[in-house]
Design an enzyme around this catalytic site. Structure first.
Site, PDB file in Angstrom:
ATOM      1  CD  GLU A  52     -17.079  12.999 -32.995  1.00  0.00           C
ATOM      2  OE1 GLU A  52     -16.842  12.771 -31.773  1.00  0.00           O
ATOM      3  OE2 GLU A  52     -17.964  13.786 -33.377  1.00  0.00           O
ATOM      4  CG  PHE A 114     -20.397  26.944 -33.004  1.00  0.00           C
ATOM      5  CD1 PHE A 114     -20.258  26.773 -31.631  1.00  0.00           C
ATOM      6  CD2 PHE A 114     -21.145  26.009 -33.713  1.00  0.00           C
ATOM      7  CE1 PHE A 114     -20.849  25.707 -30.978  1.00  0.00           C
ATOM      8  CE2 PHE A 114     -21.737  24.932 -33.070  1.00  0.00           C
ATOM      9  CZ  PHE A 114     -21.589  24.781 -31.689  1.00  0.00           C
ATOM     10  CD  GLN A 115     -19.724  21.970 -33.400  1.00  0.00           C
ATOM     11  OE1 GLN A 115     -20.095  21.768 -34.549  1.00  0.00           O
ATOM     12  NE2 GLN A 115     -20.082  21.190 -32.388  1.00  0.00           N
ATOM     13  CE  LYS A 164     -23.328  23.632 -43.015  1.00  0.00           C
ATOM     14  NZ  LYS A 164     -24.106  23.931 -41.797  1.00  0.00           N
ATOM     15  CG  MET A 475       1.035  -2.969 -17.720  1.00  0.00           C
ATOM     16  SD  MET A 475       1.742  -4.620 -17.474  1.00  0.00           S
ATOM     17  CE  MET A 475       1.569  -5.309 -19.120  1.00  0.00           C
TER      18      MET A 475
END
Lengths: 570, 157
Positions: A52, A114-115, A164, A475
């Site tokens: 993502e 969940f999630q 959802k 760097m």
């Protein structure tokens, strides 16, 4: 007439189509799954990222290249948390982004389902604004509003979180119309009184300088800036985010100032008696210690975001407004005034001649990034888009690449997000399939999001990727050399693992390698010949090369370190 | 006095307090008091934020960036009426009961509940008056004290 009933998921896709969104980037998952079903039938192109964060940067690259909103879709929980880096990155660089995330069903919110993650809470400070949808009917309206907020005023990311069950809920489709937002009214038109005050200062200035940044690009004000600069002979410094807003190569262009800016840009600000700051935010990478920054100069500061004005430096003339409106106002009021900047321009010319950028590419020695960049630019197309990661290579590109037009330089400026280049370049190439897109990355950066090479291959996005492989976090190594007595703690990556050529081949791309000067032309020729798949060039470079000029963090811009010898004096 | 009072009109939407609080903590502003409540206008709440002079400009500008913040007015200290409520539970005994209640009532506090060994007072006033009241009853033993946050309104239009 009965209204058409659609599911929340269908409403999302219908609204995106209505908003003329042609491409979205994302990764599906449980909570967002309903939205992916209608997407399957939609003409909208969905590009499946491998992470993502990558999807978010792709949307940012799309937005930075087009100036239009980038759209990213992710699922709840880890999908949303993975997205946060790109949201914050877009916030810092004022990139318009619309993020749509799935959320667990309304009944489960707050139950550690969940999630489940508290996406709205987690992203309040990483977005310009965000929403939690509570019924399907409001989806079209909120998406329209979100796009409006993302793209107007000072652009930024806006997130819409949708549970959802709401994605499955049926509601009427009604064409959304922008309603009054009582708390969101960006000031676009500059106040004429302020413009008049600014004009008085400009007319009386002996050493004026236009200090311009990303605001010019967001406002599409490059033509107006060009007129302001060339008509009144005012030199221009372009910040990292403003590269391309004014053409390099024009004699009035001085390039990038700051921590790794060129000597003349940094120093001419210090010598200036008037800073005309347009769409910039006096970032610490430009000012170093603000106490010592442009001490002799009066300041005109114009920005669309009132909060930037006076945040770091109190200006003599504050102007809130869109850069284009501000510049047009200045040109109109300046009229036929002549500003005598000849001796100032001569002083700048002398500085440019006495302190040029340099590098030392030996015939048989290791490759130096600036040399490779100059060779690459000679062989690349005039309007190619350059996308960079963060670190030494980014500074070298900003210093040595000659940018001619806006939106041809995409990078992560404010947040400094390593791993930006490859996914952002995919987003840019998705927006402009016919343009040459060059992802110029460091090896440390590349390893942070390199799985997106698979996205490029499988989605048929034929990028050119150059990995400047110095086997180190360059760097970090440079700072360890200068400030930590050569103790290279945890900065070494090795030149050989991974084998970038084999990695590219494994991911469906072509892998090439250059090691010495005699390889450069041949390998780039081959890279430019390959247009049916992504090409990656493993460009093995000198690990001990350092970026100069340099100003110490928190130091004074009067003390520019020009080369390694100068380091002995700090 | 380096205090400044901001009267902030916001949309009454979920999370608006969190947005304001996050903006304040994210930018490291000094806040002396913050209170929220409904207004006479439907869908609008008012926050009263008391901050220091040196941060007031940035507080205003950063809060104004929030989409749910509609208007911020910095109140003129000379034309502002300020008020705050305080609830205090004080320890009492047979010997002190009379003088505690007398002192409290003289200060304008209301005795809300008096038990055998405690008394609860309610006082409304400026923050100065509340601090004075606290000092007055401290010697008797304050068991618990809560202040409701300062609210303010400008007297002139």
């Amino acid at each position: 007439m009965t209204k058409e009933k659609l599911s929340g998921a269908e409403l999302i896709v219908r609204t995106l189509e209505h908003l003329n969104v042609s491409t979205v980037f994302g990764v599906p998952g449980g909570a967002i799954l309903p939205a992916y079903d209608p997407l399957y039938d939609s003409p909208i192109r969905h590009i499946l990222a491998r992470h993502e964060q990558g999807a978010g940067h792709m949307a940012e690259g799309y937005a930075q290249a087009t100036g239009d909103v980038g759209v990213v879709i992710a699922t709840s929980g880890p999908g949303a948390t993975n997205l946060i880096t790109s949201l914050n990155n877009a916030l810092m660089d004022s990139t318009p982004l619309l993020a749509i995330t799935g959320q667990v069903a309304s009944d489960f919110i707050g139950n550690d389902a969940f999630q489940e993650a508290y996406t709205v809470g987690l992203t309040i400070s990483a977005t310009k604004h965000n929403y939690l949808i509570t019924n399907a009917e409001e989806i079209p309206q909120v998406l329209l509003e979100a796009k409006h907020i993302a793209t107007t005023g000072r652009p930024g990311p806006v997130l819409v979180d949708i549970p959802k069950d709401i994605l499955n809920e049926k509601a009427n489709w009604t064409e959304p119309k922008l309603e009054d937002l009582p708390g969101y009214k960006p000031t676009l038109e500059a106040n004429p009184k302020m413009i008049q005050q600014a004009v008085e200062l400009i007319k009386n200035a002996k050493k004026p300088i236009l200090y311009v940044g990303g605001g010019i690009i967001h406002s599409k004000a490059n033509k107006e800036l060009f007129e302001l600069s060339t008509k009144y002979n005012i030199p221009v410094v372009t910040t990292l985010m403003g590269r391309g807003a004014f053409p390099d190569g024009n004699e009035l262009c001085i390039g990038m100032p700051g921590m790794h800016g060129n000597y003349t840009a940094t120093t001419s600000i210090q010598k200036s008696d008037l800073l005309i700051a347009l769409g910039v935010r006096f970032d610490d990478r430009v000012t170093a210690n603000p106490k010592f920054f442009a001490q002799k100069a009066k300041v005109i500061h114009a920005d669309i975001d009132p909060a930037e004005i006076g945040k770091v430096r109190e200006p003599e003339v504050p102007i809130v407004g869109d850069a284009k409106s501000v510049i047009n106002g200045l040109i109109e009021k300046l009229g036929d005034s002549e500003i005598d900047t000849n001796s100032w321009l001569n002083e700048i010319k002398d500085m440019k001649e006495n302190y040029p950028l340099n590098y030392n590419q030996e015939e048989k020695g290791p490759l130096k990034v600036p040399y490779v960049l100059e060779e690459l630019q000679k062989m690349s197309e005039e309007d190619s888009i350059v996308v960079s990661g963060v670190g030494q290579h980014q500074m070298w590109i900003s210093l040595h690449w000659k940018f001619k037009s806006p939106n041809t330089w995409l990078n992560s400026g404010g947040l400094g997000t390593m791993g930006y280049a490859l996914p952002a370049a995919i987003g840019a190439k998705a927006a402009f399939p016919d343009k040459q897109i060059l992802a110029l990355d460091g090896d440390g950066c590349f390893q942070m999001t390199c799985q997106e090479l698979i996205t490029a291959s499988t989605e048929n996005i034929p990028l050119k990727i150059v990995v400047f492989n110095n086997g180190n976090h360059g760097m970090v190594r440079q700072w360890q050399k200068i400030f930590y007595n050569h103790r290279f703690s945890a900065s070494e990556l090795t030149h050989h693992t991974p084998d970038y050529v084999a990695l590219a081949e494994a991911m469906g791309a072509t892998g090439l390698r250059m090691v010495e000067k005699s390889d450069v032309k041949r390998v780039f020729e081959e890279m430019f010949k390959t247009n049916d798949r992504p090409v990656l060039v493993d460009c093995v470079v000198d690990p001990d090369d350092m970026v100069f000029p340099m100003v110490k963090a928190g130091g004074s811009n009067d003390e520019v370190i020009l080369n390694e010898d100068d380091l002995k004096n700090i | 006095m380096s205090e400044r009072i901001l009267s902030v009109l916001v949309e009454d939407k979920p999370g608006v307090l969190a947005r304001v609080a996050l903006t304040i903590s994210r930018r490291g502003f000094n806040i002396n008091s913050l209170s929220v409540g409904p207004t006479n206008i439907e869908g609008r709440s008012k926050m009263t934020i008391v901050t220091e002079l040196e941060s007031v400009e940035q507080v205003k500008k950063q809060l104004n960036k929030l989409v749910n913040v509609i208007k911020i007015v910095e109140l003129d200290p000379d034309n502002t009426i300020e008020s705050e409520v305080l609830l205090m539970k004080v320890s009492i005994n047979k010997e002190t009961q009379t003088s505690v209640i007398e002192k409290a009532n003289l200060s304008g506090a209301k005795s809300v509940d008096v038990g055998q060994d405690y008394a609860v007072f309610e006082l409304t006033g400026t923050s100065k008056e509340l601090i004075k009241f606290e000092k007055l009853l401290k010697p008797y033993g304050i068991i618990e004290m809560i202040r409701g946050g300062r609210i303010a309104i400008q007297t002139k239009l």
